[in-house]
Write a protein that holds these residues in place. Structure first.
Motif, PDB file in Angstrom:
ATOM      1  N   GLN A  83      41.035  36.538  33.375  1.00  0.00           N
ATOM      2  CA  GLN A  83      39.603  36.683  33.626  1.00  0.00           C
ATOM      3  C   GLN A  83      39.280  38.095  34.114  1.00  0.00           C
ATOM      4  OE1 GLN A  83      38.722  33.483  36.394  1.00  0.00           O
ATOM      5  NE2 GLN A  83      37.702  32.315  34.794  1.00  0.00           N
ATOM      6  N   ALA A  84      40.064  38.591  35.066  1.00  0.00           N
ATOM      7  CA  ALA A  84      39.807  39.910  35.640  1.00  0.00           C
ATOM      8  C   ALA A  84      39.964  41.013  34.595  1.00  0.00           C
ATOM      9  CB  ALA A  84      40.759  40.156  36.816  1.00  0.00           C
ATOM     10  N   ILE A  85      41.003  40.901  33.773  1.00  0.00           N
ATOM     11  CA  ILE A  85      41.255  41.922  32.746  1.00  0.00           C
ATOM     12  C   ILE A  85      40.118  41.962  31.739  1.00  0.00           C
ATOM     13  CG2 ILE A  85      42.735  42.518  30.790  1.00  0.00           C
ATOM     14  CD1 ILE A  85      45.112  41.462  32.500  1.00  0.00           C
ATOM     15  N   LEU A  86      39.671  40.787  31.283  1.00  0.00           N
ATOM     16  CA  LEU A  86      38.601  40.746  30.285  1.00  0.00           C
ATOM     17  C   LEU A  86      37.270  41.186  30.888  1.00  0.00           C
ATOM     18  CD1 LEU A  86      39.492  37.475  28.353  1.00  0.00           C
ATOM     19  CD2 LEU A  86      39.581  39.819  27.488  1.00  0.00           C
ATOM     20  N   ASN A  93      33.704  48.777  28.456  1.00  0.00           N
ATOM     21  CA  ASN A  93      33.032  48.886  27.163  1.00  0.00           C
ATOM     22  C   ASN A  93      31.541  49.154  27.338  1.00  0.00           C
ATOM     23  OD1 ASN A  93      31.404  47.050  24.926  1.00  0.00           O
ATOM     24  ND2 ASN A  93      33.104  48.217  24.040  1.00  0.00           N
ATOM     25  N   PHE A  94      30.942  48.481  28.316  1.00  0.00           N
ATOM     26  CA  PHE A  94      29.506  48.670  28.581  1.00  0.00           C
ATOM     27  C   PHE A  94      29.231  50.109  28.989  1.00  0.00           C
ATOM     28  CE2 PHE A  94      25.776  48.775  31.284  1.00  0.00           C
ATOM     29  CZ  PHE A  94      24.871  47.978  30.605  1.00  0.00           C
TER      30      PHE A  94
END
Length: 248
Positions: A83-86, A93-94
């Motif tokens: 979860q943290a990595i994604l 990316n944003f």
């Protein structure tokens, strides 16, 4: 043919550990990440990373043999890390893909510059603990005593006392309300004729000068301004995602 395929596969990987390939891409990735933190890439660094990954791969394989991959806590830790990595990948990316137009930056700067406009004040003060002390200092000033000398001798504000009570240039909003109200009512060269009480004690305030506030040029603060704008956009993006999410 099998030998040729094996040699080709090995060339595409950093190592084979008990027949399992260790990706050279992973080594490259770690080298790049460490370079971002200031560690210069070198053959020695790459060899150290490769060996550490081999060590971890051997331990991982042994953990799988012992069935630890099915341990509840291990699964939860893996889920948490995933979860943290994604989430971090989405953030990066944003930030990378969100573009700010010159017009947008200029508009934001204009709003900030307007808020920073108005006047700046240069004041000095003498801070004491009691109203009686403050009135005594005012009486001495009325008789011609030097404000800076009295501040150095009597003020309990260690930051300004050594400078004769000088607080340098500041916006009126930089001070507590009681101080600010008394200060802006003064004319240049005047001092308060009554003690000004605040949470810090009792002040005797002298207004040294007033000037128009000059906000910094856009070119001087553009990197920090753009970073703040991107952070604000990211926070709004997160809020929009949470608002749209179906949570029960």
């Amino acid at each position: 043919m099998a030998l040729l395929l094996s040699a080709t596969a090995f060339a595409q990987n950093a190592a084979l550990v008990n027949g399992q390939p260790l990706s050279s891409d992973l080594v490259d990735f770690i080298v790049k990440e460490q370079a971002k933190r200031g560690q210069a890439p070198s053959d020695e660094v790459r060899a150290q990373i490769r060996q550490e990954l081999i060590n971890q791969e051997v331990l991982k394989q042994e953990a799988i043999k012992k069935g630890l991959a099915n341990d509840k806590d291990v699964k939860l830790q893996t889920q948490m890390m995933n979860q943290a990595i994604l989430a971090n990948a989405l953030h990066e990316n944003f930030m990378k893909t969100t573009k700010l137009s010159d017009a947008e930056v200029q508009s934001t700067y204009d709003k900030i510059a307007k808020m920073m406009g108005g006047e700046e004040y240069r004041a000095s003060h003498i801070l004491v603990q009691s109203e009686k002390e403050a009135k005594d200092i005012i009486a001495q000033l009325d008789k011609g005593a030097n404000f800076a000398d009295l501040a150095k001798k009597n003020s309990k504000d260690p930051g300004s006392a050594k400078n004769g009570g000088d607080l340098d240039w500041a916006n009126a909003n930089s001070f507590v309300p009681e101080f600010s109200k008394a200060m802006v009512a003064l004319k240049k060269g005047e001092y308060t004729k009554e003690p000004v009480k605040s949470q810090f004690g009792y002040h005797v305030i002298m207004l040294t000068d007033v000037r128009k506030a000059t906000p910094p040029a856009l070119a001087d603060i553009r990197p920090q301004l753009e970073q703040k704008m991107l952070n604000d956009k990211w926070n709004q993006y997160q809020q929009d995602l949470l608002t749209k999410a179906k949570i029960k």
